[in-house]
Design a protein around this motif. Structure first.
Motif, PDB file in Angstrom:
ATOM      1  N   GLU A 214       0.927  -1.199   0.075  1.00  0.00           N
ATOM      2  CA  GLU A 214       0.055   0.100  -0.008  1.00  0.00           C
ATOM      3  C   GLU A 214       0.957   1.283  -0.056  1.00  0.00           C
ATOM      4  O   GLU A 214       0.686   2.169  -0.676  1.00  0.00           O
ATOM      5  CB  GLU A 214      -0.860   0.022   1.212  1.00  0.00           C
TER       6      GLU A 214
ATOM      7  N   ARG B 240       2.070   1.802  -3.218  1.00  0.00           N
ATOM      8  CA  ARG B 240       0.971   2.478  -4.205  1.00  0.00           C
ATOM      9  C   ARG B 240       0.863   3.589  -4.133  1.00  0.00           C
ATOM     10  O   ARG B 240       0.456   4.455  -5.066  1.00  0.00           O
ATOM     11  CB  ARG B 240      -0.111   1.278  -4.117  1.00  0.00           C
TER      12      ARG B 240
ATOM     13  N   ASP C  73       2.450   0.628  -9.522  1.00  0.00           N
ATOM     14  CA  ASP C  73       1.629  -0.786  -9.477  1.00  0.00           C
ATOM     15  C   ASP C  73       2.579  -1.611  -8.751  1.00  0.00           C
ATOM     16  O   ASP C  73       3.511  -2.076  -8.942  1.00  0.00           O
ATOM     17  CB  ASP C  73       1.533  -1.165 -11.253  1.00  0.00           C
TER      18      ASP C  73
END
Ligand code: SF4
Ligand code: SF4
Length: 304
Positions: A291, A294, A299
């Motif tokens: 996370e 991200r 990606d």
């Protein structure tokens, strides 16, 4: 000029974790790094070496008789190996009926490897797969690698090079003109910690990745996540900044789950490689790391 030859220790067909689709992975032998968590320590040295799987040994002692170099002796009914005396003649492998003894590493020609790769063209075509050259470090055998990449290109087979990126730029550049893409390891962003756990600093590696990105090559960054080594927020943030700073040059970041297999393999090689019995991170921590990356606009995939 004769056929270019190289040292490999395995060819794995139907591989599904070394890039997209179904692939054939060719494992080159030899690597300049000594990652303490390496799951292929049998790839460290370029030369062939003897190995023993103790669990397969039934104590027949045929190898004791077969070894004419004093490397295997009987101790209390067991065959005990002194790998320092081994000259890798393979005589013990010949007589061992259980497969407990093996020689890791063999010299092969480009044609032989190509024949193996070409067996599964139909699967590559159906799944978007191809050949992955891994190791060890494929860039350590640059000429052999480039000949294989050329052979695949001529046969219409997609290729990936799975690399530490620790190599002279000239070698990376030559391979990059032939390869379909690169799976580049990223182990730690702090050069001193990188050196502590791999034996080398990270400057050459990061610079090669920057140059590959600048040249517009397809790059997947792969980070083996090892608890207490590179899983802290500070390092994860630094990886995110580096990857995002490559201006879209990184297709994806893959977080690799720690594989304890290397520790067991190092025992098979007589414990002569200093592989740590490390730990991966929990599924929750892995997701949190993903996370965070991200959040840097990347990606991210967990697993290869
Ligand atoms: S030949 Fe194989 S099974 Fe027999 S003692 Fe040696 S290693 Fe064990
Ligand atoms: S490879 Fe040869 S020298 Fe090494 S342990 Fe086996 S028989 Fe002995």
């Amino acid at each position: 000029m004769g056929e270019v030859r190289g040292m490999i220790f395995d060819i794995k067909r139907y591989a599904i974790h070394d890039g997209e689709g179904i692939r054939t992975t060719v494992f080159f032998k030899g690597c300049a790094l000594r990652c303490r968590w390496c799951h292929n320590p049998e790839s460290y040295r370029k030369e062939a070496e003897a190995a023993l799987r103790p669990m397969r040994c039934v104590g027949c002692l045929r190898c004791v008789e077969a070894c004419g170099h004093g490397a295997i002796s009987e101790v209390e009914g067991r065959a005990v190996t002194d790998f320092a005396k081994c000259v890798v003649c393979g005589e013990c492998v010949e007589v061992c009926a259980t497969g407990a003894r093996e020689i890791v590493g063999r010299e092969v020609g480009v044609d032989e490897v190509m024949r193996e790769i070409e067996k599964d063209v139909v699967f590559y075509d159906e799944t978007g797969g191809g050949a992955t050259f891994s190791g060890g470090e494929p860039l350590m055998q640059g000429e052999f690698l480039c000949e294989l990449l050329r052979g695949c290109a001529e046969a219409g087979i997609g290729t990936l090079v799975d690399t530490s990126c620790y190599a002279e730029w000239e070698v990376v550049e030559r391979a990059s003109g032939l390869a379909g893409g690169f799976l580049c390891d990223i182990k730690h962003m702090d050069s001193e910690i990188h050196r502590q756990f791999t034996g080398v600093g990270n400057e050459t590696i990061l610079e090669n990745i920057r140059r590959l990105a600048k040249a517009g090559r397809k790059i997947v960054l792969r980070m083996p996540v090892i608890a207490g080594v590179n899983d802290d927020d500070r390092n994860v943030e630094a990886v995110g900044r580096f990857a995002a700073g490559l201006n879209g040059g990184v297709e994806r970041v893959e977080l690799l789950v720690y594989n304890r297999g290397g520790w067991e393999k190092s025992r098979r090689m007589g414990g002569r490689y200093d592989v740590m019995d490390g730990e991966g991170v929990s599924a929750e921590r892995m997701e949190a790391i993903a996370e965070r990356l991200r959040g840097a606009g990347l990606d991210v995939r967990i697993g290869g």
